[in-house]
Design an enzyme around this catalytic site. Sequence first.
Site, PDB file in Angstrom:
ATOM      1  N   GLY A  46       0.906  -1.267   0.027  1.00  0.00           N
ATOM      2  CA  GLY A  46       0.136   0.158  -0.085  1.00  0.00           C
ATOM      3  C   GLY A  46       0.885   1.318   0.036  1.00  0.00           C
ATOM      4  O   GLY A  46       1.906   1.310   0.519  1.00  0.00           O
ATOM      5  N   GLN A  51       3.341   9.695   0.460  1.00  0.00           N
ATOM      6  CA  GLN A  51       4.590   9.078   0.716  1.00  0.00           C
ATOM      7  C   GLN A  51       5.620   9.482  -0.509  1.00  0.00           C
ATOM      8  O   GLN A  51       6.609   9.078  -0.531  1.00  0.00           O
ATOM      9  CB  GLN A  51       4.564   7.661   0.880  1.00  0.00           C
ATOM     10  CG  GLN A  51       3.763   7.319   2.092  1.00  0.00           C
ATOM     11  CD  GLN A  51       3.702   5.740   2.462  1.00  0.00           C
ATOM     12  OE1 GLN A  51       2.628   5.292   2.078  1.00  0.00           O
ATOM     13  NE2 GLN A  51       4.520   5.151   3.058  1.00  0.00           N
ATOM     14  N   CYS A  99       5.961  -0.221   7.037  1.00  0.00           N
ATOM     15  CA  CYS A  99       5.515   1.096   6.214  1.00  0.00           C
ATOM     16  C   CYS A  99       6.838   1.408   5.510  1.00  0.00           C
ATOM     17  O   CYS A  99       8.054   1.614   5.872  1.00  0.00           O
ATOM     18  CB  CYS A  99       5.272   2.293   7.246  1.00  0.00           C
ATOM     19  SG  CYS A  99       4.959   3.805   6.501  1.00  0.00           S
ATOM     20  N   LEU A 100       6.340   1.980   4.214  1.00  0.00           N
ATOM     21  CA  LEU A 100       7.881   2.046   3.380  1.00  0.00           C
ATOM     22  C   LEU A 100       8.324   3.388   3.555  1.00  0.00           C
ATOM     23  O   LEU A 100       9.561   3.704   3.292  1.00  0.00           O
ATOM     24  CB  LEU A 100       7.259   2.327   1.688  1.00  0.00           C
ATOM     25  CG  LEU A 100       6.561   1.074   1.124  1.00  0.00           C
ATOM     26  CD1 LEU A 100       5.826   1.319  -0.014  1.00  0.00           C
ATOM     27  CD2 LEU A 100       7.835  -0.013   1.209  1.00  0.00           C
ATOM     28  N   HIS A 141      -4.333   1.698   7.670  1.00  0.00           N
ATOM     29  CA  HIS A 141      -2.897   2.167   7.756  1.00  0.00           C
ATOM     30  C   HIS A 141      -2.565   3.286   6.898  1.00  0.00           C
ATOM     31  O   HIS A 141      -2.089   4.489   7.010  1.00  0.00           O
ATOM     32  CB  HIS A 141      -2.009   1.177   7.573  1.00  0.00           C
ATOM     33  CG  HIS A 141      -0.503   1.400   7.527  1.00  0.00           C
ATOM     34  ND1 HIS A 141       0.408   1.057   8.298  1.00  0.00           N
ATOM     35  CD2 HIS A 141       0.185   2.284   6.471  1.00  0.00           C
ATOM     36  CE1 HIS A 141       1.672   1.202   7.813  1.00  0.00           C
ATOM     37  NE2 HIS A 141       1.605   2.281   6.959  1.00  0.00           N
ATOM     38  N   GLU A 142      -3.302   3.126   5.477  1.00  0.00           N
ATOM     39  CA  GLU A 142      -3.097   4.082   4.463  1.00  0.00           C
ATOM     40  C   GLU A 142      -4.065   5.231   4.834  1.00  0.00           C
ATOM     41  O   GLU A 142      -3.538   6.401   4.374  1.00  0.00           O
ATOM     42  CB  GLU A 142      -3.345   3.688   3.278  1.00  0.00           C
ATOM     43  CG  GLU A 142      -2.513   2.438   2.807  1.00  0.00           C
ATOM     44  CD  GLU A 142      -1.113   2.390   2.971  1.00  0.00           C
ATOM     45  OE1 GLU A 142      -0.688   3.632   2.722  1.00  0.00           O
ATOM     46  OE2 GLU A 142      -0.027   1.295   3.126  1.00  0.00           O
ATOM     47  N   HIS A 145      -2.024   7.691   7.067  1.00  0.00           N
ATOM     48  CA  HIS A 145      -0.970   8.637   6.287  1.00  0.00           C
ATOM     49  C   HIS A 145      -1.839   9.877   5.650  1.00  0.00           C
ATOM     50  O   HIS A 145      -1.242  11.038   5.823  1.00  0.00           O
ATOM     51  CB  HIS A 145      -0.535   7.815   5.205  1.00  0.00           C
ATOM     52  CG  HIS A 145       0.670   6.876   5.328  1.00  0.00           C
ATOM     53  ND1 HIS A 145       1.776   7.398   5.950  1.00  0.00           N
ATOM     54  CD2 HIS A 145       0.755   5.596   5.327  1.00  0.00           C
ATOM     55  CE1 HIS A 145       2.701   6.178   6.056  1.00  0.00           C
ATOM     56  NE2 HIS A 145       2.162   5.234   5.607  1.00  0.00           N
TER      57      HIS A 145
HETATM   58 NI    NI Z   1       2.804   3.320   5.608  1.00  0.00          NI
END
Ligand code: NI
Length: 174
Positions: A46, A51, A99-100, A141-142, A145
């Site tokens: 995701g 991001q 998380c990236l 989670h997304e 963000h």
């Molecule tokens: Ni993330």
Amino acid sequence: MAVLPIVEIPDPRLRLISKPVATVDDATRALIADMTDTMYDAKGIGLAAIQVGVDLRVLVIDLQEREDEEGRPVRDPRAYVNPEVLEASEELSIYNEGCLSIPEQYADVERPARARVRWLDERGDAHEEWLEGLLATCMQHEIDHLNGVLFVDHISRLKRDMVLKKLAKLRRAA
Ligand code: NI
């Protein structure tokens, strides 16, 4: 289509509240295409627009849970524009999240097990669905963000400090 650089902590952009998309148009679809390329390149499931430095309420998700005969993940990317949690289950579930933007760090995070979510797809069509399992977790989670929230905000201070220390060590070694 392009692979974009991923914004990592402690970049302050990760704390911004992203803006709603007014119209789903070709520019939105171009952003979605770039985000999808970036997500696959980084081996994520995701990605939120912030991001890649864009403060718009756009997500891409592909859990890649299915595999073909050769064991390669089957790609089925989905875009979520202006996603909103309308309702969430009282029942919680725990996933070991990563998380990236916080590379190679993981922690158990507790969230509602199911969530009723509304969004627009890449054509601008509206959807509303109860999500469950990993998709419910990933979606929450997304969406976090988009509100400037990271998974480490959901864990104890002790665990958060541990994650940040490990990340600092990893970066020094790199
Ligand atoms: Ni993330």
